[in-house]
Scaffold this active site. Structure first.
Site, PDB file in Angstrom:
ATOM      1  N   ASN A 154      37.465   8.895   6.792  1.00  6.77           N
ATOM      2  CA  ASN A 154      38.900   8.625   6.658  1.00  6.77           C
ATOM      3  C   ASN A 154      39.106   7.108   6.637  1.00  6.77           C
ATOM      4  OD1 ASN A 154      39.063   7.714   9.456  1.00  6.77           O
ATOM      5  ND2 ASN A 154      38.851   9.888   9.965  1.00  6.77           N
TER       6      ASN A 154
ATOM      7  N   GLY B   1      34.704  17.795  10.467  1.00  4.31           N
ATOM      8  CA  GLY B   1      33.905  18.108   9.284  1.00  4.31           C
ATOM      9  C   GLY B   1      32.579  17.372   9.240  1.00  4.31           C
ATOM     10  N   VAL B   2      32.228  16.937   8.041  1.00  2.15           N
ATOM     11  CA  VAL B   2      30.938  16.267   7.862  1.00  2.15           C
ATOM     12  C   VAL B   2      30.928  14.914   8.586  1.00  2.15           C
ATOM     13  CG1 VAL B   2      31.465  15.180   5.620  1.00  2.15           C
ATOM     14  CG2 VAL B   2      29.120  15.817   6.162  1.00  2.15           C
ATOM     15  N   ASP B   3      32.087  14.288   8.671  1.00  2.00           N
ATOM     16  CA  ASP B   3      32.212  13.007   9.380  1.00  2.00           C
ATOM     17  C   ASP B   3      31.808  13.187  10.852  1.00  2.00           C
ATOM     18  OD1 ASP B   3      32.939  10.383   9.912  1.00  2.00           O
ATOM     19  OD2 ASP B   3      35.095  10.692   9.702  1.00  2.00           O
TER      20      ASP B   3
ATOM     21  N   SER C 295      36.214  15.400   0.024  1.00  2.00           N
ATOM     22  CA  SER C 295      37.624  15.845  -0.094  1.00  2.00           C
ATOM     23  C   SER C 295      37.813  17.355  -0.181  1.00  2.00           C
ATOM     24  CB  SER C 295      38.351  15.195  -1.295  1.00  2.00           C
ATOM     25  OG  SER C 295      38.678  13.847  -1.015  1.00  2.00           O
TER      26      SER C 295
ATOM     27  N   GLY D 267      37.142  19.686   2.070  1.00  2.00           N
ATOM     28  CA  GLY D 267      37.371  20.359   3.346  1.00  2.00           C
ATOM     29  C   GLY D 267      38.794  20.106   3.812  1.00  2.00           C
TER      30      GLY D 267
ATOM     31  N   TYR E 272      40.691  17.664   3.440  1.00  2.00           N
ATOM     32  CA  TYR E 272      41.555  16.994   2.467  1.00  2.00           C
ATOM     33  C   TYR E 272      42.007  17.897   1.315  1.00  2.00           C
ATOM     34  CZ  TYR E 272      41.098  12.370   4.677  1.00  2.00           C
ATOM     35  OH  TYR E 272      41.180  11.301   5.538  1.00  2.00           O
TER      36      TYR E 272
END
Ligand code: AR6
Length: 174
Positions: free
Chosen positions: A25, A33-35, A118, A120, A122
């Protein structure tokens, strides 16, 4: 030499590649999520380093080390939130892939793995995102030197099917 684009289903944090891309972000302060998975696997040093980068604009990307990850580098790309002007969102998503390739080339990486940015939290439609990703990668990889392998690391079979279809639509493999 042509760069190969391959589609796999895996947890991106486990991949032994030179660089992985994060779907980050604008604050670059971690998230879900992946972050979240990348920050957990990399350890607290990643957040410390990310905080010093002063955030990142949508469609752009910034680099950190991989810390405790098998990958040497993390390229934090900020994808667009779906909604509003769809062409503009396509352009911003394509920019994430293009800038990440440029950063990886700048780091002399031979292998680079992307999550489906983007798609997920987003909310970008996954089939459309896959077509944008593959189109942007094919274009960006034309001028590349160091990259030999680009991995589209999907988190589900459904996501992988969208990416395989996008690759088939635009020519074989890479
Ligand atoms: N490995 C590979 N792919 C994964 C993994 C994993 N370990 N975990 C999830 N995915 P998302 P976004 C897939 O939501 O839509 C965060 O909070 C997932 O199934 O991670 O760009 C950030 O901080 C989906 O296909 O990213 C931002 O605030 C894809 O990764 C926001 O979410 C992207 O889903 C970014 O949203």
């Amino acid at each position: 030499m042509k760069t190969e684009i391959e589609v796999i289903v895996a947890d991106i944090t486990t991949l032994e590649v030179d660089a992985i891309v994060n779907a980050a972000n604008k604050q670059l302060k971690g998230g879900g999520g992946v972050d979240g998975a990348i920050h957990r696997a990399a350890g607290p040093g990643l957040l410390e380093e990310s905080k010093r980068l002063n955030g990142c604009e949508t469609g752009d990307a910034k680099v950190t080390g991989g810390h405790d990850l098998p990958a040497s580098w993390v390229i934090h790309a900020v994808g667009p939130v779906w909604g509003g002007d769809k062409d503009e969102k396509d352009r911003l998503l394509a920019s994430c892939y293009r800038v990440a390739v440029e950063k990886a080339e700048g780091l002399n990486c031979e292998s680079l793995a992307f999550p489906a940015i983007s798609t997920g939290v987003y909310g970008f439609p996954p089939d459309r995102a896959a077509r944008v990703a593959v189109g942007a990668l094919r274009e960006a990889l034309k001028g590349c030197d160091s990259l030999r392998r680009v991995i589209l690391c999907c988190y589900s079979e459904e996501s992988a099917a969208h990416h395989r279809a996008a690759l088939d639509d635009t020519g074989s493999g890479g």
